[in-house]
Each structure stands twice: as structure tokens, then as C-alpha cells.
Design a protein around this motif. Structure first.
Motif, PDB file in Angstrom:
ATOM      1  N   GLN A  32       0.827  -1.207   0.000  1.00 14.29           N
ATOM      2  CA  GLN A  32       0.000   0.000   0.000  1.00 14.29           C
ATOM      3  C   GLN A  32       0.864   1.262   0.000  1.00 14.29           C
ATOM      4  N   ALA A  33       1.907   1.270   0.818  1.00  8.59           N
ATOM      5  CA  ALA A  33       2.787   2.441   0.902  1.00  8.59           C
ATOM      6  C   ALA A  33       3.486   2.715  -0.423  1.00  8.59           C
ATOM      7  N   GLU A  34       3.790   1.652  -1.157  1.00  4.66           N
ATOM      8  CA  GLU A  34       4.460   1.816  -2.447  1.00  4.66           C
ATOM      9  C   GLU A  34       3.474   1.904  -3.612  1.00  4.66           C
ATOM     10  N   LYS A  35       2.187   1.875  -3.288  1.00  2.00           N
ATOM     11  CA  LYS A  35       1.129   1.960  -4.299  1.00  2.00           C
ATOM     12  C   LYS A  35       1.312   0.908  -5.391  1.00  2.00           C
ATOM     13  N   ARG A  36       1.513  -0.333  -4.955  1.00  2.00           N
ATOM     14  CA  ARG A  36       1.670  -1.433  -5.897  1.00  2.00           C
ATOM     15  C   ARG A  36       0.772  -2.579  -5.476  1.00  2.00           C
ATOM     16  N   SER A  37       0.576  -3.482  -6.379  1.00  2.00           N
ATOM     17  CA  SER A  37      -0.310  -4.606  -6.093  1.00  2.00           C
ATOM     18  C   SER A  37       0.389  -5.628  -5.195  1.00  2.00           C
ATOM     19  N   LEU A  38      -0.421  -6.337  -4.454  1.00  2.00           N
ATOM     20  CA  LEU A  38       0.093  -7.419  -3.620  1.00  2.00           C
ATOM     21  C   LEU A  38       0.776  -8.465  -4.493  1.00  2.00           C
ATOM     22  N   ALA A  39       0.140  -8.827  -5.602  1.00  2.00           N
ATOM     23  CA  ALA A  39       0.712  -9.831  -6.505  1.00  2.00           C
ATOM     24  C   ALA A  39       2.057  -9.369  -7.055  1.00  2.00           C
ATOM     25  N   GLY A  40       2.187  -8.082  -7.363  1.00  2.00           N
ATOM     26  CA  GLY A  40       3.448  -7.557  -7.874  1.00  2.00           C
ATOM     27  C   GLY A  40       4.561  -7.658  -6.850  1.00  2.00           C
ATOM     28  N   LEU A  41       4.250  -7.345  -5.601  1.00  2.00           N
ATOM     29  CA  LEU A  41       5.245  -7.432  -4.537  1.00  2.00           C
ATOM     30  C   LEU A  41       5.642  -8.888  -4.288  1.00  2.00           C
ATOM     31  N   ILE A  42       4.659  -9.771  -4.213  1.00  2.00           N
ATOM     32  CA  ILE A  42       4.960 -11.187  -3.980  1.00  2.00           C
ATOM     33  C   ILE A  42       5.754 -11.760  -5.159  1.00  2.00           C
ATOM     34  N   ALA A  43       5.437 -11.333  -6.378  1.00  2.00           N
ATOM     35  CA  ALA A  43       6.182 -11.796  -7.554  1.00  2.00           C
ATOM     36  C   ALA A  43       7.644 -11.368  -7.464  1.00  2.00           C
ATOM     37  N   GLU A  44       7.895 -10.159  -6.990  1.00  2.00           N
ATOM     38  CA  GLU A  44       9.272  -9.684  -6.826  1.00  2.00           C
ATOM     39  C   GLU A  44      10.017 -10.543  -5.796  1.00  2.00           C
ATOM     40  N   ILE A  45       9.356 -10.855  -4.695  1.00  2.00           N
ATOM     41  CA  ILE A  45       9.950 -11.721  -3.675  1.00  2.00           C
ATOM     42  C   ILE A  45      10.197 -13.107  -4.268  1.00  2.00           C
ATOM     43  N   ASP A  46       9.233 -13.593  -5.029  1.00  2.00           N
ATOM     44  CA  ASP A  46       9.350 -14.905  -5.663  1.00  2.00           C
ATOM     45  C   ASP A  46      10.550 -14.945  -6.615  1.00  2.00           C
ATOM     46  N   ASP A  47      10.725 -13.891  -7.375  1.00  2.00           N
ATOM     47  CA  ASP A  47      11.830 -13.831  -8.345  1.00  2.00           C
ATOM     48  C   ASP A  47      13.202 -13.826  -7.674  1.00  2.00           C
ATOM     49  N   SER A  48      13.265 -13.303  -6.465  1.00  2.00           N
ATOM     50  CA  SER A  48      14.565 -13.159  -5.808  1.00  2.00           C
ATOM     51  C   SER A  48      14.911 -14.331  -4.882  1.00  2.00           C
ATOM     52  N   ARG A  49      14.000 -15.259  -4.704  1.00  2.00           N
ATOM     53  CA  ARG A  49      14.263 -16.364  -3.764  1.00  2.00           C
ATOM     54  C   ARG A  49      15.006 -17.504  -4.444  1.00  2.00           C
ATOM     55  N   ASP A  50      15.635 -18.316  -3.630  1.00  2.00           N
ATOM     56  CA  ASP A  50      16.261 -19.549  -4.102  1.00  2.00           C
ATOM     57  C   ASP A  50      15.127 -20.500  -4.504  1.00  2.00           C
ATOM     58  N   PRO A  51      15.181 -21.104  -5.679  1.00  2.00           N
ATOM     59  CA  PRO A  51      14.091 -21.972  -6.135  1.00  2.00           C
ATOM     60  C   PRO A  51      13.809 -23.154  -5.200  1.00  2.00           C
ATOM     61  N   ASP A  52      14.769 -23.508  -4.365  1.00  2.00           N
ATOM     62  CA  ASP A  52      14.565 -24.615  -3.427  1.00  2.00           C
ATOM     63  C   ASP A  52      13.843 -24.184  -2.149  1.00  2.00           C
ATOM     64  N   ASP A  53      13.734 -22.875  -1.927  1.00  2.00           N
ATOM     65  CA  ASP A  53      13.072 -22.361  -0.726  1.00  2.00           C
ATOM     66  C   ASP A  53      11.581 -22.157  -0.979  1.00  2.00           C
ATOM     67  N   PRO A  54      10.746 -22.523  -0.030  1.00  2.00           N
ATOM     68  CA  PRO A  54       9.314 -22.276  -0.190  1.00  2.00           C
ATOM     69  C   PRO A  54       9.009 -20.778  -0.261  1.00  2.00           C
ATOM     70  N   LEU A  55       8.012 -20.433  -1.039  1.00  4.39           N
ATOM     71  CA  LEU A  55       7.634 -19.027  -1.177  1.00  4.39           C
ATOM     72  C   LEU A  55       7.236 -18.433   0.173  1.00  4.39           C
ATOM     73  N   SER A  56       6.506 -19.175   0.975  1.00  6.23           N
ATOM     74  CA  SER A  56       6.083 -18.644   2.277  1.00  6.23           C
ATOM     75  C   SER A  56       7.290 -18.296   3.150  1.00  6.23           C
ATOM     76  N   SER A  57       8.318 -19.115   3.125  1.00  2.13           N
ATOM     77  CA  SER A  57       9.539 -18.812   3.887  1.00  2.13           C
ATOM     78  C   SER A  57      10.226 -17.572   3.338  1.00  2.13           C
ATOM     79  N   ALA A  58      10.265 -17.447   2.021  1.00  4.55           N
ATOM     80  CA  ALA A  58      10.886 -16.270   1.404  1.00  4.55           C
ATOM     81  C   ALA A  58      10.146 -14.995   1.803  1.00  4.55           C
ATOM     82  N   VAL A  59       8.834 -15.059   1.872  1.00  7.24           N
ATOM     83  CA  VAL A  59       8.060 -13.874   2.270  1.00  7.24           C
ATOM     84  C   VAL A  59       8.316 -13.549   3.736  1.00  7.24           C
TER      85      VAL A  59
END
Length: 70
Positions: A32-59
Motif C-alpha cells: 500500500q505504501a508503495e502503491k503497488r499490487s500485492l501480486a506484484g510485490l509477492i512476484a518480486e519476492i518470488d523472483d529473488s528467492r532460491d528456487p529450493d526455498d518455499p515461497l512462504s519462507s521467502a516472504v
């Protein structure tokens, strides 16, 4: 503590993510503070995580880094 499950579309694919409400509060506030979508933020986190790590842990780790930075 119960998990809150949300469904998102990341890179054209539907997925769901379950986190504790406190984690969602930080993620939602940041999006909300960055005026971006939740999906966009989660996608950025997803892109930067190690593929072996669960998305929930990365978040959760992303939230921890955000809180430490303030």
C-alpha cells in the motif's frame, strides 16, 4: 496461530500463499505504501528467492528484513 491463505496470480499462474496475519499486515502495508499490487510485490519476492526455498519462507524472511531495516 491460524494461517491466512490468499490466492494470487504470479507470472500468469494461480498459486496460494498461507501466512500468519502479522506477516500479511507487513506485506499489505508495504504494498500500500508503495502503491503497488500485492501480486506484484509477492512476484518480486518470488523472483529473488532460491528456487529450493518455499515461497512462504521467502516472504517471512523478506518481512524480517523490512522490519530490521526500519
Amino acid at each position: 496461530m491460524p494461517l491466512v491463505k490468499r490466492s494470487l496470480t504470479l507470472h500468469g499462474h494461480r498459486t496460494s500463499l498461507a501466512l500468519e496475519p502479522e506477516f500479511w499486515d507487513v506485506v499489505d502495508g508495504h504494498a500500500q505504501a508503495e502503491k503497488r499490487s500485492l501480486a506484484g510485490l509477492i512476484a518480486e519476492i518470488d523472483d529473488s528467492r532460491d528456487p529450493d526455498d518455499p515461497l512462504s519462507s521467502a516472504v517471512r524472511l523478506w518481512v524480517l528484513r523490512q522490519l530490521r531495516a526500519t
